[in-house]
Write an enzyme that holds these catalytic residues in place. Structure first.
Site, mmCIF file in Angstrom:
data_model
loop_
_atom_site.group_PDB
_atom_site.id
_atom_site.type_symbol
_atom_site.label_atom_id
_atom_site.label_comp_id
_atom_site.label_asym_id
_atom_site.label_seq_id
_atom_site.Cartn_x
_atom_site.Cartn_y
_atom_site.Cartn_z
ATOM 1 N N ASP A 3 -20.356 53.392 30.816
ATOM 2 C CA ASP A 3 -20.275 54.216 29.592
ATOM 3 C C ASP A 3 -20.499 53.399 28.322
ATOM 4 O O ASP A 3 -19.976 53.735 27.259
ATOM 5 C CB ASP A 3 -18.911 54.929 29.506
ATOM 6 N N GLY A 57 -24.014 58.565 34.229
ATOM 7 C CA GLY A 57 -24.241 59.550 33.185
ATOM 8 C C GLY A 57 -24.856 58.901 31.965
ATOM 9 O O GLY A 57 -24.204 58.119 31.287
ATOM 10 N N HIS A 58 -26.123 59.185 31.700
ATOM 11 C CA HIS A 58 -26.815 58.593 30.561
ATOM 12 C C HIS A 58 -27.218 59.691 29.589
ATOM 13 O O HIS A 58 -27.943 60.618 29.953
ATOM 14 C CB HIS A 58 -28.048 57.811 31.032
ATOM 15 N N GLN A 61 -23.362 52.295 35.886
ATOM 16 C CA GLN A 61 -21.999 51.775 35.816
ATOM 17 C C GLN A 61 -21.971 50.435 35.051
ATOM 18 O O GLN A 61 -22.769 50.242 34.153
ATOM 19 C CB GLN A 61 -21.382 51.638 37.210
ATOM 20 N N LYS A 84 -25.919 52.751 27.844
ATOM 21 C CA LYS A 84 -27.150 52.235 28.442
ATOM 22 C C LYS A 84 -28.323 53.189 28.284
ATOM 23 O O LYS A 84 -29.466 52.760 28.118
ATOM 24 C CB LYS A 84 -26.917 51.932 29.934
#
Length: 430
Positions: free
Chosen positions: A13, A40-41, A224, A16
Site C-alpha cells: 500500500d 490493489g493498485h 505487496q 506503487k
C-alpha cells in the site's frame, strides 16, 4: 538504458500503482511477476480512477504490452471481471496488449473455500488474508499439483490435474467441516472459461527474451511489500510469495541479468492491513489523522489500514534485503500541518537495543520503537512538482530519511495524480 523493478519497501500500500503508471510512459513492457489479485493498485488519470489487482498498471497506457508472469497465481474469473471493468472505462485490452504466462498457476474456487475455512478455524490467531485463495494456490504450485494455464488447452490433462488436486483439498475441507468439491463441477467451470482466457496465454519468457535483444525497456511491477515477503517479512503474517526484486527474474523468466535499477516505493509514514507486528503503530488520534488524510482503506478489501510513524529501521532492512537503488517517497502531503513528526530509528526489546527487526515472532511482538523527533511544517506540499516548492522543514525530513535508510530519493510523489511527481533522477537512465 536499463530495466526497472518496482517493489514496495514496507507492508504494501505504498503507492506503487501510481509510480508504475508514471514510469510506464518510459517503458515498452510492464510485467507483473508475483502475487495474485490480493494486490490493489489505484491509478488516478485526469477524472478517472482505475483500481487494478491482476492487470499490470501500464495497461491503461495505449501501446504498452502487459505481461502476467509465471510467478503470479491467476484467478481467471477475477481477471476477466477486472478486464471488463477496465474496458468499461475506455481502455482497450486484447491478446495484442496482454499476455499471460502459459505456465502460470491458477486460483480455483476450491482455493477460495479453503482459504476462508482455514482463516475461520484459526480464530484469534488468523493471519488476516484476503480470503481470495492466493495462499492455497501457491501451496499447490510448490506441492506440484497445480492447474496451470496450459492445462486448460488439454481436456484429458485438465481432468487428471483436477482429480489429483482434489484428493488433497477435499481431505482438508472435510477436516475443517466443509463440503467436498465435485471434480465434475470444477472441470465444467474450467472448460467453460478456457475459451475466454486461453487467447491471452503465451510463452512470456520468450517474449521478454526477444524484447531484451531488441533493446526494449521493461518495467517489472511487484505486489505487496518486502516486509510481507514469505522469507524476509514478519512471518507468519506475510503473503505467500517472495516480494523482493530477485523474484522479478524468477517470476518472469527473464534471468537476473535483466534487472537494472531497483526502485523501492516508500510511504512517508507507515501503514499495515490485517494482523501482525507494527512497532510504530499509532492507535490514537495521530493514527486516525494519518488514516483520514491519507484515505487509508485497502483497494481490494476496503479494510481500514493501521497507521503509524515512519519506521526507518524497517525500511533500511527492506532496502538491503531488496537490493534497492533508490526510493520513490509517497504521500508526503499527509504529514502537512503536524507540529512534530517522529521517526522510528531502532527497537528496544527486553532492554536490548536492536538495529533491525528480528525474525522471531515473539521478539517482534515485544519490540518497542526508539524515536527521533523532528519539527513539522505548516505549508502545503500537496501537488508540488519542483523541489523548490517544498518547505525547508519538509526537505529536512526527506534528507533525514535518506540518511537513516542509507538510500537516496529518486522520485517524490505529492498527490495521487500521475503528474504531481518530482523527479530527482530517472531510474531508466541510471
Amino acid at each position: 538504458m536499463t530495466n526497472v523493478v518496482v517493489i514496495g519497501s514496507q507492508w504494501g500500500d505504498e503507492g506503487k500503482g501510481k509510480i508504475v503508471d508514471w514510469l510506464s510512459e518510459r517503458a515498452d513492457i510492464v510485467v507483473r511477476y508475483q502475487g495474485g489479485h490480493n494486490a490493489g493498485h489505484t491509478l488516478v488519470i485526469g477524472e478517472k480512477v482505475f483500481k487494478l489487482s491482476l492487470l499490470p498498471s501500464g495497461v491503461v497506457r495505449p501501446g504498452k504490452l502487459g505481461v502476467i508472469g509465471n510467478g503470479v497465481v491467476v484467478d481467471p474469473w477475477a481477471l476477466l471481471e477486472e478486464m471488463e471493468r477496465v474496458r468499461a472505462q475506455g481502455v482497450e485490452i486484447d491478446p495484442g496488449s496482454l499476455v499471460i504466462a502459459e505456465n502460470a498457476s491458477l486460483i480455483l474456487p476450491v482455493h477460495r473455500a479453503l482459504d476462508r475455512a482455514r482463516e475461520l478455524a484459526r480464530g484469534a490467531d488468523k493471519i488476516g488474508t484476503t480470503g481470495r485463495g492466493i495462499g492455497p494456490a501457491y501451496e499447490d504450485k510448490v506441492g506440484r499439483r497445480a492447474v496451470r494455464m496450459c492445462d486448460l488447452a488439454d481436456p484429458e490433462q485438465l481432468r487428471r490435474r483436477v482429480d489429483g488436486l482434489l484428493v488433497h483439498h477435499n481431505a482438508l475441507l472435510k477436516g475443517l467441516g466443509d463440503e467436498p468439491v465435485s471434480a465434475e463441477a470444477l472441470v465444467r467451470e474450467l472448460e467453460a472459461i478456457a475459451p475466454r482466457i486461453l487467447p491471452y496465454a503465451g510463452v512470456t519468457w520468450q517474449v521478454l527474451s526477444e524484447a531484451k535483444r531488441a533493446g526494449k525497456r521493461v518495467l517489472y511491477e511487484g505486489a505487496q511489500g518486502v516486509m510481507l515477503d514469505v522469507d524476509h517479512g514478519t512471518y507468519p503474517f506475510v503473503t505467500s510469495s517472495n516480494t523482493g526484486a530477485g523474484q522479478a527474474a524468477t517470476g518472469s523468466g527473464s534471468g537476473p541479468n535483466s534487472i537494472g535499477y531497483v526502485l523501492g516505493i516508500t510511504k512517508a509514514y507507515t501503514t499495515r492491513v490485517g494482523s501482525g507486528p507494527f512497532p510504530t503503530e499509532q492507535d490514537n488520534e495521530i493514527g486516525r489523522t494519518l488514516g483520514e488524510r491519507g484515505r487509508e482503506f485497502g483497494t481490494v478489501t476496503g479494510r481500514a489500514r493501521r497507521c503509524g510513524w515512519f519506521d526507518a529501521t524497517l525500511v533500511r532492512q527492506a532496502m538491503r534485503v531488496g537490493g534497492v537503488n533508490g526510493i520513490a517517497l509517497t504521500k508526503l502531503d499527509v504529514l502537512d500541518g503536524l507540529d512534530e513528526i517522529r521517526i522510528g530509528i531502532g527497537y528496544d526489546i527486553d532492554g536490548r537495543r536492536y538495529d533491525h527487526l528480528p525474525a522471531s515472532e515473539a521478539l517482534q511482538a515485544r519490540a518497542v520503537p526508539v524515536y527521533e523527533t523532528m519539527e513539522g511544517w505548516k505549508e502545503s506540499t500537496y501537488g508540488a512538482r519542483r523541489w523548490a516548492d517544498l518547505p525547508a522543514t519538509a526537505i529536512k525530513y526527506i534528507r533525514r530519511i535518506e540518511e537513516l535508510i542509507d538510500t537516496p530519493v529518486a522520485l517524490l510523489s505529492t498527490s495521487p495524480d500521475r503528474d504531481d511527481t518530482i523527479r530527482v533522477r530517472d531510474p531508466f537512465e541510471d
